[in-house]
Motif scaffolding. Structure first.
Motif, PDB file in Angstrom:
ATOM      1  N   GLU A 139       0.829  -1.202   0.000  1.00 17.24           N
ATOM      2  CA  GLU A 139       0.000   0.000   0.000  1.00 17.24           C
ATOM      3  C   GLU A 139       0.867   1.257   0.000  1.00 17.24           C
ATOM      4  N   ALA A 140       1.944   1.246   0.771  1.00 21.14           N
ATOM      5  CA  ALA A 140       2.849   2.391   0.810  1.00 21.14           C
ATOM      6  C   ALA A 140       3.517   2.586  -0.549  1.00 21.14           C
ATOM      7  N   LEU A 160       2.348   1.709  -3.468  1.00 23.80           N
ATOM      8  CA  LEU A 160       1.341   2.213  -4.400  1.00 23.80           C
ATOM      9  C   LEU A 160       1.119   3.707  -4.188  1.00 23.80           C
ATOM     10  N   LYS A 161       1.034   4.121  -2.930  1.00 21.17           N
ATOM     11  CA  LYS A 161       0.829   5.530  -2.619  1.00 21.17           C
ATOM     12  C   LYS A 161       2.003   6.372  -3.127  1.00 21.17           C
ATOM     13  N   ILE A 162       3.217   5.901  -2.921  1.00 20.16           N
ATOM     14  CA  ILE A 162       4.406   6.620  -3.386  1.00 20.16           C
ATOM     15  C   ILE A 162       4.417   6.711  -4.904  1.00 20.16           C
ATOM     16  N   LYS A 215       1.809   6.673  -6.911  1.00 20.17           N
ATOM     17  CA  LYS A 215       0.777   7.632  -7.315  1.00 20.17           C
ATOM     18  C   LYS A 215       1.235   9.065  -7.076  1.00 20.17           C
ATOM     19  N   LEU A 216       1.866   9.317  -5.933  1.00 13.33           N
ATOM     20  CA  LEU A 216       2.351  10.662  -5.633  1.00 13.33           C
ATOM     21  C   LEU A 216       3.450  11.073  -6.604  1.00 13.33           C
TER      22      LEU A 216
END
Length: 67
Positions: free
Chosen positions: A50-51, A53-55, A57-58
């Motif tokens: 999840e981390a 994926l978030k990175i 996307k950012l």
């Protein structure tokens, strides 16, 4: 009860590994520790994915804003 934190899960997983490596538990206790460890490992893997994926996307959003 508050949600488990990644760091807390890793610390407990390390404790479980140390206990299992040391030995001295009954078979039932070893199985219980193994099950808890497997659950914690799955939690940690999910948190890392999840981390990541978030990175990603950012990073992509930042590249779009730069372009």
């Amino acid at each position: 009860m508050e949600p488990m934190q990644y760091e807390t899960a890793v610390k407990r997983l390390e404790e479980i590994v140390a206990l299992l490596e040391k030995g001295g538990q009954t078979l039932d206790e070893s199985v219980r520790l193994f099950e808890e460890g497997a659950s914690l490992a799955a939690f940690c893997n999910k948190a890392l994915k999840e981390a990541e994926l978030k990175i990603t996307k950012l990073s992509e959003a930042g590249e779009e804003n730069d372009g």
